[in-house]
Scaffold this active site. Structure first.
Site, mmCIF file in Angstrom:
data_model
loop_
_atom_site.group_PDB
_atom_site.id
_atom_site.type_symbol
_atom_site.label_atom_id
_atom_site.label_comp_id
_atom_site.label_asym_id
_atom_site.label_seq_id
_atom_site.Cartn_x
_atom_site.Cartn_y
_atom_site.Cartn_z
ATOM 1 N N ASP A 250 -3.260 -1.583 -1.783
ATOM 2 C CA ASP A 250 -4.095 -2.294 -0.823
ATOM 3 C C ASP A 250 -3.365 -3.593 -0.461
ATOM 4 O OD1 ASP A 250 -6.104 -3.099 0.854
ATOM 5 O OD2 ASP A 250 -7.728 -2.815 -0.589
ATOM 6 N N TRP A 251 -3.781 -4.197 0.625
ATOM 7 C CA TRP A 251 -3.079 -5.366 1.171
ATOM 8 C C TRP A 251 -3.315 -6.586 0.274
ATOM 9 C CZ3 TRP A 251 -2.641 -0.995 3.273
ATOM 10 C CH2 TRP A 251 -1.987 -0.757 4.472
#
Ligand code: BGC
Length: 713
Positions: A250-251
């Site tokens: 995920d970012w």
């Protein structure tokens, strides 16, 4: 590019030709928008205001990866002049509420087509975190509380997306159950419980759809960040489940180079969000000095390239800005919303609206102009712009967005004789006065939630409970239409005649709500989550963590284990406000000929459904199993269901097979599912709270199944 070779063969051929620097490009993702708080500009090659971009290798014909959010359609990061106006599906929880796999496939196929037409070949869609926390700000992106239902529906959606030669990304792996403290919290749960709940939902989704990638989540699991968690990535996902796709972070969820690489992360996403570009120069150095084996880097590449071949990214390059048939797509979204709406209560058949009604009051929640959507990275920018501008919060995960699809206007179209008056609902006195002089009142209530933004409580915000109670006191024929991200409490439930849960209904949500209210559509949604009567019934009456302290590190103990949702209510003997699986119709259905037998190592059930009412409708017969000896985590589990459409008087026979894993308990030591020799009660029900359900008994012999559910003994 020889398409007669397999994806594996083609991968081997191209991998041999790649330099080390070229390899490193494919494991390193960039953000697709600017990052104001870090003063970073957008990557020049990314599609503007998109989620991400991974360079390709033009020399070898390896395409770049263009990544877009998310589960309800093609999102725009930030707004700005480059906002893409795209079709939004109803929320994920609405699609789950349809209990309809074909519909979920069509919905996925539609948004996948828009992704492709917009130049994207990776869609960050496939949210299947189970609802452990009804206040979770992202419940609207997910598919409810049951592993079988959630895994099956999300798989159907992923299959639809990937039918467009677009990679779909299952997320957020794993136990990312609340937004408060999401970057730091440590989810504590034992292996067996996880494998029978959150992990089972993901396992089922993966088995049924083979998503190209899996996104590891922000949180820690049993002390270790998900994106460097050997147990999650190497052991469970890649070894036990045999997953062949790639893991992307995920970012902002990558925290290291060596640990992340060796423990199973294959691609760092949106590196700008991380403390350091871990999978760039540092990874190169780690491979050079042997801290990360060359074979491990090559395995990352194999996974990424093989997936790109397998899903068609090489053979079907994405077009640049292709035309989109928005009218057709709006209908797909509308069908989805119509089938996901759940009629929770309908006393004296106040719905569908009677054709002879003269004065209809519509109150609240901007129902004159639009329908609400959920906030954060999954936000799809509406076609025609935001119908209600200037609401708080203005900053991300806002702005609050209303799709310009008016319930009021559509009701008026279907009921031209009626006089329809609208009141904003901001002044309780004025709203009550209008209610008192109307034949019927439709009061709209909303709960806005979003990524990074849990609901502060289970109550409707902004004094809406008081508004509804006052209106109901003024007019007995009060219908409440809810646009919520997840469950809410309803202190006024005994005062109102009817309640329709419309969730966030998407691009054509106003039309969809209206068509259900006027009876053009017979509601057939069923709750994919339990609605608690109050927060005190929950495993965690108070949400853990403090939204004001996002950096605080804390544990969330999932002491309920796999006993989630209706399983928890059953185990504790609690009566929810509305049970999992509940949903009313404008017609009635009867069941007959219910039987179950043990065959081919599993249970097969048969029964007939008959529409005994006067209008066509769709039923969701649900099969639950309960052991009469031996202990499960809960008194019963959902093991099968069907969605059956029937004309008045029509009957259909249904035959369903049970996934044998749902009849066993997972044993961590032996990594097997153990089915106990015993008699099992098989129940055919209308919801998890159905007291009139019919049941039969089936005797099962003892057996052992491997992790994938294959019989070994
Ligand atoms: C979200 C992901 C999303 C990613 C890219 C993150 O904040 O948790 O679901 O795909 O951003 O926008």
């Amino acid at each position: 590019m020889n398409t007669s070779l397999t994806a594996d063969q083609r991968t081997d051929l191209v991998l041999k030709e790649m330099t080390q620097d070229e390899k490193l490009k494919l494991v390193f993702g960039h953000f697709g928008s600017e990052l104001a708080w870090k003063n970073l500009k957008m990557h020049p090659a990314a599609i503007p205001h998109s989620a991400g971009y991974v360079e390709g290798v033009p020399r070898l014909g390896i395409p770049a990866q263009f990544e877009t959010d998310a589960g309800v359609g093609v999102a725009t990061q930030g707004s700005g002049p480059t906002a893409r106006e795209r079709t939004s599906l109803p929320s994920g929880i609405s699609t789950a509420a349809s209990w309809n796999q074909k519909l979920a496939f069509k919905s996925g196929a539609m948004i996948g087509a828009e992704a492709r037409a917009s130049g994207f070949n990776v869609m960050l869609a496939g949210g299947v975190n189970l609802m452990r926390e009804p206040r979770n700000g992202r419940n609207f992106e997910y598919a409810g509380e049951d592993p079988l239902l959630a895994g099956t529906i999300v798989a159907a959606q992923i299959n639809g997306i990937q039918s467009n030669h677009v990679i779909s990304t299952l997320k957020h792996y794993a136990v990312n159950s609340q937004e408060t403290g999401r970057f730091t919290l440590n989810a504590k749960i034992d292996d067996a419980s996880a494998r029978m709940s959150d992990l089972l939902a993901m396992q089922i989704a993966i088995e049924k759809s083979d998503p190209g990638s899996v996104m590891c989540s922000y949180n820690r699991l049993n002390g270790v960040y998900a994106c460097e968690n050997d147990y999650l990535l190497n052991q469970v996902l890649k070894t036990d489940w045999g997953y062949r796709g790639y893991v992307m972070s995920d970012w902002g969820a990558t925290h290291s180079t060596v640990a992340a690489a060796n423990n199973g992360l294959d691609q760092e996403s949106g590196w700008e969000f991380d403390a350091s570009p871990y999978f760039s120069g540092a990874l190169k150095e780690a491979v050079t000095n042997g801290a990360v084996p060359q074979a491990r880097l090559d395995n990352m590449l194999k996974r990424i390239l093989r997936t790109m071949f397998d899903k068609g990214l090489f053979d079907y390059p994405v077009p640049k800005d292709n035309a989109i048939d928005f009218a057709a797509h709006a209908l797909v979204s509308q069908n989805g919303a119509e089938e996901g709406m759940v009629l929770l209560k309908n006393d004296a058949n106040v719905l569908p609206l009677h054709k002879d009604l003269k004065k209809i009051a519509i109150i609240g929640s901007h129902a004159d102009v639009g329908v609400l959507s959920g906030g954060g990275s999954s936000q799809v920018y509406p076609i025609g712009g935001n119908a209600v501008k200037g609401l708080e919060p203005a900053a991300w995960p806002g702005p609050v967005v209303y799709h310009p699809s008016s319930p009021l206007k559509t009701i008026q179209r279907y009921m031209p004789q009626a006089q329809i008056s609208y009141d904003a609902g901001t002044d309780i006195k004025a709203a009550t006065a209008l209610a008192a002089q109307s034949d019927i009142v439709l009061v709209f209530a909303t709960q806005w939630i979003g990524e990074a933004n849990d609901a502060v409580s289970l109550s409707l915000p902004s004094n809406q409970d008081a508004l509804i109670a006052a209106i109901a006191a003024a007019n007995k024929k009060t219908v409440v239409v809810l646009e919520t991200g997840g469950p809410v409490t309803m202190p006024w439930i005994n005062q109102v005649a009817s309640v329709l849960e419309a969730w966030y209904p998407g691009t054509s949500g106003g039309e969809a709500i209206a068509r259900v209210l006027v009876g053009e559509v017979n509601p057939s949604g069923h709750l994919p989550v339990s609605f608690a009567a109050s927060a005190s019934q929950l495993p965690r009456p108070v949400l853990d963590g403090d939204p004001a302290k996002p950096d605080q590190r804390f544990d969330v103990s999932y002491h309920e284990g796999a006993t989630i949702g209706y399983k928890w209510f059953d185990a504790k003997g609690l009566k929810p406000l509305f049970a999992f699986g509940h949903g009313l119709s404008y017609t009635k259905f009867a069941y007959s000929g219910f039987s179950s037998k043990y065959i081919n190592n599993t249970v097969q059930v048969k029964f007939t459904v008959t529409n005994t009412g006067k209008v066509t409708g769709k039923d969701v017969p649900q099969v639950y199993v309960s052991p009469t000896a031996g202990k499960w985590e809960a008194p019963k589990r959902l093991v099968a269901w069907d969605k059956v459409e029937l004309l008045p008087g029509e009957s259909k026979s249904v035959s369903l097979n049970v996934d044998p894993r749902l009849l066993g308990m997972y044993d961590s030591k032996t990594k097997t599912w153990q089915i106990n020799a015993a008699a099992y009660k098989v129940i055919l029900a209308r919801s998890a709270g159905d007291n009139d359900a019919v049941s039969t008994t089936v005797n099962l012999p003892a057996s052992s199944l491997n992790v994938l559910g294959k019989k070994i003994k």
